[in-house]
Enzyme design. Structure first.
Site, PDB file in Angstrom:
ATOM      1  N   SER A 156     -19.991  54.709 -30.539  1.00 45.17           N
ATOM      2  CA  SER A 156     -20.306  56.092 -30.894  1.00 45.17           C
ATOM      3  C   SER A 156     -19.259  56.761 -31.760  1.00 45.17           C
ATOM      4  CB  SER A 156     -20.502  56.920 -29.625  1.00 45.17           C
ATOM      5  OG  SER A 156     -19.382  56.774 -28.776  1.00 45.17           O
ATOM      6  N   HIS A 207     -16.359  63.380 -27.584  1.00 44.55           N
ATOM      7  CA  HIS A 207     -16.449  62.748 -28.901  1.00 44.55           C
ATOM      8  C   HIS A 207     -15.915  63.695 -29.969  1.00 44.55           C
ATOM      9  CE1 HIS A 207     -19.263  60.050 -26.817  1.00 44.55           C
ATOM     10  NE2 HIS A 207     -18.947  59.192 -27.774  1.00 44.55           N
TER      11      HIS A 207
END
Length: 262
Positions: free
Chosen positions: A38, A244
């Site tokens: 990711s 993230h």
């Protein structure tokens, strides 16, 4: 780190500018493939490409930003949210060939269930958090080097002419500061787990003859608990984006590190 991403970049470019950017004339001959999890796909950076499905690839990911700025001969990202080292080998390496000249990858965090650990850190308290991180660190020390070596060897085999850059993960927390959320003990343990992951990745990448890009210093001062953070904290409206990089984190954190290593 709901779904950690690992990044490796390959470049067949020998000369770079002082900023680490590939000159336009050279970039035109680059055939670039982005692999990984990711963090390479761009989860957290928004504007996800619908055709990427659950892989959640973003045009704001560092690899896409680099390609947009340099116009290589070809560019493809097969990085995918939740990818493990096994997923890279089984699902992503088909994008490589002997004509590939640049490869990037972030990988390893999902092999240690970092997303699940971060969930437990938020829901089950400090003791569970620290214990799970310590167990993951022991497992990573024992098993991750061999997994990374297998991935790197496979990349070499499929793209023998490529320059490969492996990127690490940023520390999540500025532990020198306090903020609402997890305990200081949990934050410190989380950062120590990331530091170990980056250390193991750097050692394995260097041993494979690849280039390692450490993003921790780039994110320093922009971590969770910092006012100008480049990382999502827990996002209950979009849990996958938690832990993230934001679009700014990809552009101002990952991209400069990658560009300097190409």
């Amino acid at each position: 780190m709901s779904r950690p991403r690992t990044i490796v970049l390959t470049a067949a470019v020998a000369s770079v500018t002082g900023l680490g950017l590939v000159p336009t004339a050279d970039a035109a001959s680059v055939r670039y493939v982005a692999l990984g999890d990711s963090y390479s796909a761009g989860v957290g950076a928004g504007s996800y490409i619908s055709s990427s499905g659950s892989c959640d690839r973003s045009p704001n990911a560092y690899s896409a930003l680099w390609a947009a700025a340099h116009a290589p001969s070809s560019y493809a990202s097969v990085a995918c949210s939740g990818a493990t080292t096994t997923d890279v080998i089984n699902k992503q390496l088909s994008a490589l060939s002997s004509s590939t000249t640049l490869v990037s990858i972030t990988i390893g965090g999902n092999d240690e269930n970092f997303g699940g650990i971060m969930q437990d850190c938020n829901l089950k308290g400090t003791t569970t958090c620290v214990n799970e991180i310590n167990a993951a660190k022991a497992d990573a020390t024992a098993h991750l080097p061999a997994k990374l070596a297998k991935v790197y060897s496979a990349i070499k085999s499929k793209a023998s002419n490529a320059h490969v850059v492996v990127l690490g993960y940023p520390d999540f927390y500025d532990v020198a500061k306090s903020c609402i959320g997890l305990s200081q003990a949990s934050r410190t343990a989380i950062d120590s787990g990331i530091d170990l992951l980056d250390s193991l990745t750097k050692t394995a990448a260097t041993k494979a003859g690849f280039t390692f890009g450490d993003v921790r210093s780039a994110f320093a001062g922009h971590e969770i608990c910092d006012s100008g953070r480049w990382l999502h904290s827990v996002n209950l409206l979009d849990i996958e984006e938690s832990y993230h990089p934001t679009a700014t984190g990809q552009k101002s954190g990952y991209l400069p590190v990658f560009s300097a290593k190409v």
